[in-house]
Design an enzyme around this catalytic site. Structure first.
Site, PDB file in Angstrom:
ATOM      1  N   PRO A  74       7.366   4.965   4.983  1.00  0.00           N
ATOM      2  CG  PRO A  74       8.431   4.467   6.752  1.00  0.00           C
ATOM      3  CD  PRO A  74       8.323   4.069   5.717  1.00  0.00           C
ATOM      4  CD  GLU A  75       3.557   8.285   1.145  1.00  0.00           C
ATOM      5  OE1 GLU A  75       3.263   9.196   0.997  1.00  0.00           O
ATOM      6  OE2 GLU A  75       2.459   7.355   1.083  1.00  0.00           O
ATOM      7  CE  LYS A  79       8.814   8.055   0.176  1.00  0.00           C
ATOM      8  NZ  LYS A  79       8.684   6.600  -0.903  1.00  0.00           N
ATOM      9  NE  ARG A 115       4.398   0.450  -3.465  1.00  0.00           N
ATOM     10  CZ  ARG A 115       5.127   1.840  -2.897  1.00  0.00           C
ATOM     11  NH1 ARG A 115       6.380   2.461  -3.456  1.00  0.00           N
ATOM     12  NH2 ARG A 115       4.134   1.400  -2.064  1.00  0.00           N
TER      13      ARG A 115
END
Length: 297
Positions: free
Chosen positions: A2-3, A52, A284
């Site tokens: 989740p950002e 976050k 990533r």
């Protein structure tokens, strides 16, 4: 993962359904039992997000700090007064999610039996919240909270964040811009989607060294992040495309039209037609358009 927009929505939901209420806090899984005992029975005063990180402040001056990480998620439920998302988080192999249920039960008689590995459960007279799979779940002091926030970069969703701080942190290093945007000490709340999409929208190569970017480029990038994350808070989803670049310019963007480059490898760029590329950057997946942004030096 989740950002930042999702964590701010989580904070707003906790404020809406739990603020001012004494909560029963437990750890059905057992791993958080000692921490749960410290805040059990105390009132939730505020819920705040920075990037976050989620901070739930209780009436005994202790704070529940939660970082969902890659796989964490909160599930919610309750009676007709308990409104909002039924689930916010990032379940394994699915990616960020925010779902809504079909309505409150006709008769509410408390939370259901825990399902799976519930790290923490918060219960009020009207509803409950279950936390599974977080990277961090701990009870800390206000001073410890301040120390955590002090290590983070500015949050684009905080109205008092200093854009110049972002400029200094991004342009002080020779690392690739695509790497720096994922560094939470440079900017808090940006994840893989906002990283790829904001760089595309500003025409910046992910491989451009941070120190090579001008102040104007960096401020424009900051302003775009502010706008994109604010849209995410409002809409509960990440949409980065402009209407002119969607298959239908009117109405909400369809899932297929939501992004410029993220998860669009091999497809034609919506702007220039060049196939979107996928590479690894810092462990990533990185998506970018060689035509609009250039490539590795």
């Amino acid at each position: 993962m989740p950002e930042g927009h999702s964590i701010h929505r989580l904070a707003a939901q906790f404020e809406s359904v739990f603020a001012g209420q004494a909560l029963a806090v437990s750890s059905p899984q057992g791993r958080f039992a000692a921490g749960a005992a410290l805040i059990d029975g105390h009132k939730l005063e505020t819920a705040q997000a920075h990037g976050k990180q989620l901070f739930l402040q209780f009436s005994n001056a202790l704070i529940l700090r939660v970082h969902l990480g890659l796989y964490g998620a909160w599930d919610f439920g309750g009676d007709s007064t308990f409104r909002g998302a039924s689930s916010i988080g990032a379940p394994r192999r699915v990616g960020e999610r925010e779902t809504y249920d079909g309505g409150a039960p006709a008769v509410y008689d408390g939370p259901p039996a825990p399902v799976g590995q519930v790290r923490a459960r918060l219960v009020s007279d009207h509803g409950w919240a279950d936390l599974r799979g977080p990277t961090a779940c701990e009870v800390i002091t206000e001073a410890e909270r301040d120390a955590v926030v002090g290590k983070l970069g500015p949050d684009p969703l905080h109205p008092h964040s200093d854009p110049e701080q972002f400029v200094r942190r991004l342009t002080a290093k020779g690392s690739a811009a695509g790497t720096l945007l994922m560094d939470q000490s440079v900017v808090a709340g940006v994840g893989n989607i906002y990283r790829a999409e904001s760089l595309f929208r500003q025409g910046i190569s992910p491989w451009a060294p941070g120190k090579s970017l001008s102040e104007r480029q960096t401020l424009d990038l900051w302003r775009d992040l502010v706008a994109l994350l604010a849209d995410g808070v409002r809409d509960g989803r990440i949409v980065t495309t402009r209407p002119v670049h969607r298959s239908a310019a009117e109405g909400p963007a369809s899932p297929a039209d939501a992004h410029y480059v993220y998860q669009r490898q091999g497809l034609a760029c919506r702007v220039c037609g060049t196939p979107v590329r996928l590479e690894d950057m810092g462990g990533r997946k990185l998506y970018w358009c060689p035509g609009c942004q250039g490539g590795p030096a």
